[in-house]
Write a protein that holds these residues in place. Structure first.
Motif, mmCIF file in Angstrom:
data_model
loop_
_atom_site.group_PDB
_atom_site.id
_atom_site.type_symbol
_atom_site.label_atom_id
_atom_site.label_comp_id
_atom_site.label_asym_id
_atom_site.label_seq_id
_atom_site.Cartn_x
_atom_site.Cartn_y
_atom_site.Cartn_z
ATOM 1 N N HIS A 127 -3.063 -1.260 11.338
ATOM 2 C CA HIS A 127 -3.957 -0.100 11.416
ATOM 3 C C HIS A 127 -3.635 0.967 10.374
ATOM 4 N N GLY A 128 -2.742 0.673 9.440
ATOM 5 C CA GLY A 128 -2.507 1.561 8.317
ATOM 6 C C GLY A 128 -1.496 2.664 8.509
ATOM 7 N N SER A 129 -0.739 2.673 9.584
ATOM 8 C CA SER A 129 0.295 3.704 9.755
ATOM 9 C C SER A 129 1.357 3.533 8.680
ATOM 10 N N ARG A 130 1.850 4.666 8.202
ATOM 11 C CA ARG A 130 2.910 4.642 7.194
ATOM 12 C C ARG A 130 4.016 5.577 7.638
ATOM 13 N N ALA A 142 -0.341 6.360 13.917
ATOM 14 C CA ALA A 142 0.870 6.437 14.733
ATOM 15 C C ALA A 142 1.156 7.888 15.108
ATOM 16 N N PRO A 143 1.372 8.168 16.411
ATOM 17 C CA PRO A 143 1.564 9.546 16.845
ATOM 18 C C PRO A 143 3.011 10.034 16.784
ATOM 19 N N LEU A 144 3.981 9.117 16.771
ATOM 20 C CA LEU A 144 5.384 9.499 16.893
ATOM 21 C C LEU A 144 6.223 8.827 15.814
ATOM 22 N N PRO A 145 7.399 9.407 15.487
ATOM 23 C CA PRO A 145 8.294 8.738 14.537
ATOM 24 C C PRO A 145 8.867 7.461 15.157
#
Length: 177
Positions: A127-130, A142-145
């Protein structure tokens, strides 16, 4: 007068004895069949002080610290960490292991993803989170580290334990506790 001894009925009839033996055989067979299934579905207990475990490869073989430290500085080695979660161990510039390991599970939907050395980022292809090299979110969804773990190299062993202190990236209590 009748001086004969009265006959007592036996305490266990033949039918009761056979029922008991049949029940015991069925219980033993079921227990023998269910024990391996239970061991498969229940994860192994984490051992060591503070829940620390030894770093292993995908096949469950122990990974010696010398194997990872032989890699060039900046390398991110993927090992099986706590509860078998894929965890990146980082070789620092001075040739030692970083005390922080990064768990390879996207905080969006739990995908695993590779380290991209060209962009110096963890990039989730789903989904492209980096994520930055320290696991902080660069771009969502992504909501969190990323979750972090504590890494210690003792002798030629690598111990991985849960991170229980404040998250050094945010200065707050970790979200996974």
């Amino acid at each position: 007068m009748d001086n004969s001894l009265p006959l007592e009925s036996p305490s266990l009839s033949r039918r009761q004895l056979l029922n008991f033996i049949t029940g015991a055989a069925v219980a033993a067979t079921a227990g023998a069949a269910l024990y391996p299934a239970g061991k498969f579905f229940i994860p192994p207990a984490e051992t060591g002080a503070g829940g620390a475990i030894l770093a292993k490869d995908v096949l469950g073989n122990l990974i010696p610290a010398s194997q990872i430290l032989a890699e060039p500085p900046g390398t991110r080695a993927l090992v099986a960490g706590l509860a078998g979660e894929p965890t990146y161990l980082i070789v620092k510039e001075d040739g030692t292991l970083d005390s922080i390991g990064i768990v390879d599970n996207c905080t969006h939907l739990g995908c695993t993803f590779p380290w991209n050395p060209m962009d110096q980022q963890f990039q989730c292809p789903c989904h492209g989170s980096r994520y930055a090299p320290d696991g902080t979110v660069v771009r969502g969804p992504a909501p969190l580290p990323l979750k972090i773990v504590q890494v210690v190299a003792i002798d030629n062993s690598i111990l991985i334990s849960p991170w229980t202190e404040n998250d050094p990236r945010t200065g707050e209590k970790p979200w996974w506790l």
